[in-house]
Every structure is written in C-alpha cells, then in structure tokens.
Motif scaffolding. Structure first.
Motif, PDB file in Angstrom:
ATOM      1  N   ASN A   1      41.097  40.630  30.748  1.00 25.32           N
ATOM      2  CA  ASN A   1      41.162  39.189  30.494  1.00 25.32           C
ATOM      3  C   ASN A   1      42.257  38.540  31.330  1.00 25.32           C
ATOM      4  O   ASN A   1      42.054  37.482  31.928  1.00 25.32           O
ATOM      5  CB  ASN A   1      41.386  38.891  29.011  1.00 25.32           C
ATOM      6  CG  ASN A   1      40.137  39.071  28.201  1.00 25.32           C
ATOM      7  OD1 ASN A   1      39.038  38.844  28.681  1.00 25.32           O
ATOM      8  ND2 ASN A   1      40.294  39.516  26.968  1.00 25.32           N
TER       9      ASN A   1
ATOM     10  N   ILE B   1      41.044  38.550  35.094  1.00 28.87           N
ATOM     11  CA  ILE B   1      39.997  37.600  35.485  1.00 28.87           C
ATOM     12  C   ILE B   1      40.508  36.163  35.519  1.00 28.87           C
ATOM     13  O   ILE B   1      39.977  35.326  36.250  1.00 28.87           O
ATOM     14  CB  ILE B   1      38.739  37.738  34.596  1.00 28.87           C
ATOM     15  CG1 ILE B   1      37.520  37.162  35.330  1.00 28.87           C
ATOM     16  CG2 ILE B   1      38.954  37.088  33.242  1.00 28.87           C
ATOM     17  CD1 ILE B   1      36.199  37.542  34.718  1.00 28.87           C
ATOM     18  N   TYR B   2      41.558  35.882  34.754  1.00 27.86           N
ATOM     19  CA  TYR B   2      42.117  34.536  34.769  1.00 27.86           C
ATOM     20  C   TYR B   2      43.206  34.350  35.816  1.00 27.86           C
ATOM     21  O   TYR B   2      43.750  33.253  35.953  1.00 27.86           O
ATOM     22  CB  TYR B   2      42.635  34.152  33.378  1.00 27.86           C
ATOM     23  CG  TYR B   2      41.499  33.913  32.416  1.00 27.86           C
ATOM     24  CD1 TYR B   2      40.629  32.843  32.592  1.00 27.86           C
ATOM     25  CD2 TYR B   2      41.272  34.777  31.355  1.00 27.86           C
ATOM     26  CE1 TYR B   2      39.564  32.631  31.731  1.00 27.86           C
ATOM     27  CE2 TYR B   2      40.213  34.576  30.483  1.00 27.86           C
ATOM     28  CZ  TYR B   2      39.363  33.499  30.684  1.00 27.86           C
ATOM     29  OH  TYR B   2      38.305  33.294  29.826  1.00 27.86           O
TER      30      TYR B   2
ATOM     31  N   TYR C   1      41.420  36.480  41.233  1.00 31.76           N
ATOM     32  CA  TYR C   1      40.087  36.871  40.774  1.00 31.76           C
ATOM     33  C   TYR C   1      39.238  35.651  40.413  1.00 31.76           C
ATOM     34  O   TYR C   1      38.289  35.754  39.640  1.00 31.76           O
ATOM     35  CB  TYR C   1      40.206  37.832  39.579  1.00 31.76           C
ATOM     36  CG  TYR C   1      40.588  39.225  40.028  1.00 31.76           C
ATOM     37  CD1 TYR C   1      39.632  40.208  40.219  1.00 31.76           C
ATOM     38  CD2 TYR C   1      41.914  39.542  40.310  1.00 31.76           C
ATOM     39  CE1 TYR C   1      39.974  41.478  40.665  1.00 31.76           C
ATOM     40  CE2 TYR C   1      42.275  40.802  40.757  1.00 31.76           C
ATOM     41  CZ  TYR C   1      41.302  41.761  40.936  1.00 31.76           C
ATOM     42  OH  TYR C   1      41.649  43.003  41.388  1.00 31.76           O
ATOM     43  N   ALA C   2      39.536  34.512  40.997  1.00 33.69           N
ATOM     44  CA  ALA C   2      38.830  33.268  40.689  1.00 33.69           C
ATOM     45  C   ALA C   2      37.333  33.347  41.005  1.00 33.69           C
ATOM     46  O   ALA C   2      36.529  32.674  40.363  1.00 33.69           O
ATOM     47  CB  ALA C   2      39.463  32.104  41.450  1.00 33.69           C
TER      48      ALA C   2
ATOM     49  N   PHE D   1      35.384  35.800  40.429  1.00 38.30           N
ATOM     50  CA  PHE D   1      34.694  36.674  39.469  1.00 38.30           C
ATOM     51  C   PHE D   1      34.405  35.917  38.175  1.00 38.30           C
ATOM     52  O   PHE D   1      35.245  35.211  37.664  1.00 38.30           O
ATOM     53  CB  PHE D   1      35.566  37.893  39.146  1.00 38.30           C
ATOM     54  CG  PHE D   1      35.674  38.867  40.290  1.00 38.30           C
ATOM     55  CD1 PHE D   1      34.861  39.983  40.346  1.00 38.30           C
ATOM     56  CD2 PHE D   1      36.577  38.651  41.321  1.00 38.30           C
ATOM     57  CE1 PHE D   1      34.958  40.872  41.402  1.00 38.30           C
ATOM     58  CE2 PHE D   1      36.680  39.531  42.379  1.00 38.30           C
ATOM     59  CZ  PHE D   1      35.866  40.647  42.419  1.00 38.30           C
ATOM     60  N   TRP D   2      33.191  36.087  37.642  1.00 38.19           N
ATOM     61  CA  TRP D   2      32.859  35.485  36.360  1.00 38.19           C
ATOM     62  C   TRP D   2      32.741  36.531  35.254  1.00 38.19           C
ATOM     63  O   TRP D   2      32.645  36.187  34.076  1.00 38.19           O
ATOM     64  CB  TRP D   2      31.596  34.633  36.455  1.00 38.19           C
ATOM     65  CG  TRP D   2      30.385  35.348  36.980  1.00 38.19           C
ATOM     66  CD1 TRP D   2      30.005  35.477  38.279  1.00 38.19           C
ATOM     67  CD2 TRP D   2      29.407  36.044  36.215  1.00 38.19           C
ATOM     68  NE1 TRP D   2      28.851  36.220  38.369  1.00 38.19           N
ATOM     69  CE2 TRP D   2      28.456  36.573  37.098  1.00 38.19           C
ATOM     70  CE3 TRP D   2      29.238  36.273  34.850  1.00 38.19           C
ATOM     71  CZ2 TRP D   2      27.362  37.319  36.683  1.00 38.19           C
ATOM     72  CZ3 TRP D   2      28.141  37.019  34.445  1.00 38.19           C
ATOM     73  CH2 TRP D   2      27.222  37.527  35.359  1.00 38.19           C
ATOM     74  N   SER D   3      32.745  37.834  35.632  1.00 38.65           N
ATOM     75  CA  SER D   3      32.751  38.890  34.620  1.00 38.65           C
ATOM     76  C   SER D   3      33.436  40.128  35.182  1.00 38.65           C
ATOM     77  O   SER D   3      33.399  40.373  36.393  1.00 38.65           O
ATOM     78  CB  SER D   3      31.336  39.236  34.143  1.00 38.65           C
ATOM     79  OG  SER D   3      30.583  39.807  35.198  1.00 38.65           O
TER      80      SER D   3
ATOM     81  N   ASN E   1      24.981  42.077  34.404  1.00 37.60           N
ATOM     82  CA  ASN E   1      26.063  41.107  34.597  1.00 37.60           C
ATOM     83  C   ASN E   1      26.995  41.477  35.739  1.00 37.60           C
ATOM     84  O   ASN E   1      27.878  40.693  36.078  1.00 37.60           O
ATOM     85  CB  ASN E   1      26.898  40.979  33.314  1.00 37.60           C
ATOM     86  CG  ASN E   1      26.110  40.348  32.201  1.00 37.60           C
ATOM     87  OD1 ASN E   1      25.314  39.448  32.421  1.00 37.60           O
ATOM     88  ND2 ASN E   1      26.313  40.852  30.996  1.00 37.60           N
ATOM     89  N   TYR E   2      26.810  42.656  36.305  1.00 41.19           N
ATOM     90  CA  TYR E   2      27.676  43.104  37.389  1.00 41.19           C
ATOM     91  C   TYR E   2      26.869  43.285  38.665  1.00 41.19           C
ATOM     92  O   TYR E   2      25.739  43.778  38.631  1.00 41.19           O
ATOM     93  CB  TYR E   2      28.358  44.433  37.022  1.00 41.19           C
ATOM     94  CG  TYR E   2      29.125  44.372  35.727  1.00 41.19           C
ATOM     95  CD1 TYR E   2      30.072  43.381  35.499  1.00 41.19           C
ATOM     96  CD2 TYR E   2      28.909  45.310  34.726  1.00 41.19           C
ATOM     97  CE1 TYR E   2      30.773  43.317  34.306  1.00 41.19           C
ATOM     98  CE2 TYR E   2      29.613  45.266  33.535  1.00 41.19           C
ATOM     99  CZ  TYR E   2      30.541  44.270  33.331  1.00 41.19           C
ATOM    100  OH  TYR E   2      31.234  44.210  32.154  1.00 41.19           O
TER     101      TYR E   2
ATOM    102  N   ILE F   1      30.198  38.440  40.674  1.00 38.63           N
ATOM    103  CA  ILE F   1      30.658  37.337  41.544  1.00 38.63           C
ATOM    104  C   ILE F   1      29.456  36.592  42.085  1.00 38.63           C
ATOM    105  O   ILE F   1      28.348  37.061  42.057  1.00 38.63           O
ATOM    106  CB  ILE F   1      31.550  37.809  42.710  1.00 38.63           C
ATOM    107  CG1 ILE F   1      30.897  38.897  43.534  1.00 38.63           C
ATOM    108  CG2 ILE F   1      32.877  38.256  42.202  1.00 38.63           C
ATOM    109  CD1 ILE F   1      31.705  39.322  44.725  1.00 38.63           C
TER     110      ILE F   1
END
Length: 162
Positions: free
Chosen positions: A89, A92-93, A97-98, A100-102, A137-138, A162
């Motif tokens: 968490n 990713i924030y 890692y902007a 990346f959505w998962s 999701n990947y 991504i």
C-alpha cells in the motif's frame, strides 16, 4: 563493548544498503521488452508464464522496477531471517509507482536446492499464491531472490497492473 559497537555498525550498514536499494528503484523502467538476464530468475519467469499460458492467460511482461523491488525485499527478508510481506500500500502510493493501479506479491523461503520449477509448483499449490499468478489484474511481474547465509533461498514475485 567492542562487540556491541560492531553490531551497531553492522546494523547501520544493512540499513544503509537496504535504503540505497529501495531508493534506487526510481531509475528502473516500469516495463521492458526484454526479460531477466540471470539464469535462475529466467527459470522462475518462464515457469510463471508457462502456468499462465496453461490456464489460457497471457504472459506477464517483465518489470525491471518490480524486479528491483522484489530482489531488495528478498535480500531484506534473508537478512532478518523472517518471511513477511512488504507494505505494498505504501509502495503503490509513492510517486515512483504512480503508473501502477494494482500490486500483489508472492514470497517463499526454502532450501537452497529448490529449483525454479519446484518454487513455482509450491506457489501454485497454495490457493492465495496461485490466485496472484492467475490474476487478470496483473500484466507485469518482477522476480527477485537471495541465497541466504543460512543455506536457504528467499524468493519474491512482485506483480503489477499498469
């Protein structure tokens, strides 16, 4: 007294190396058209994508950024002697890692004699690890490992969307 000072220096050195490796991920590409170059990692990467193909899923592209993160985490776990997940968490924030959505992660520790195929079989035999490998999701993955001084191999698969 000397032993205590040596221990403090060793702890500071490990912390510096770990921080340096983590910060260095800023310069790695999110995705690459070429895969890993290390033979052991190539084996892990091909075994992962063979399992995906056998289940009708597309191959995951290679992510140098995630590979660096996975290798850094494998090293850190080996140094601590503790198998545990990193805080994805927080990762990713982070600004780096902007894109990346998962994110997801599989970790493993085993005897140094484990082959890439036996590692992949162990992950596939575990429902939560299999779910990461098979997740739609990947679309990228980075894999890292570290051979610990304790005779074990520590491995990490970091997945990303991504």
């Amino acid at each position: 007294m000397h032993a205590m000072r040596c221990k403090k220096v060793a702890v500071a050195l490990v912390a510096t190396i770990t921080l340096g490796l983590a910060v260095s991920s800023c310069g790695f590409a999110n995705v690459s058209s070429t895969g890993p170059s290390d033979g052991y990692t190539v084996g892990l990467y091909h075994a992962l994508n063979a399992d995906r193909a056998a289940n009708g899923l597309p191959a995951l592209a290679w992510s140098p950024k995630l590979a660096n993160q996975a290798g850094t985490w494998a090293y850190q776990m080996a140094q601590e002697g503790v198998l545990h997940h990193q805080d994805l968490n927080a990762l990713i924030y982070s600004d780096d890692y902007a894109a990346f959505w998962s994110l997801g992660e599989n970790i493993l520790v085993g005897p140094v004699s484990m082959t890439p195929d036996s590692m992949e079989r162990a992950w596939m035999a575990s429902p939560p690890h299999r779910a990461n490998i098979m997740s739609p999701n990947y679309n990228v993955v980075g894999i890292g490992y570290w051979r610990g001084s304790d005779g074990r191999v520590w491995a990490v698969q970091d997945f990303g969307g991504i």
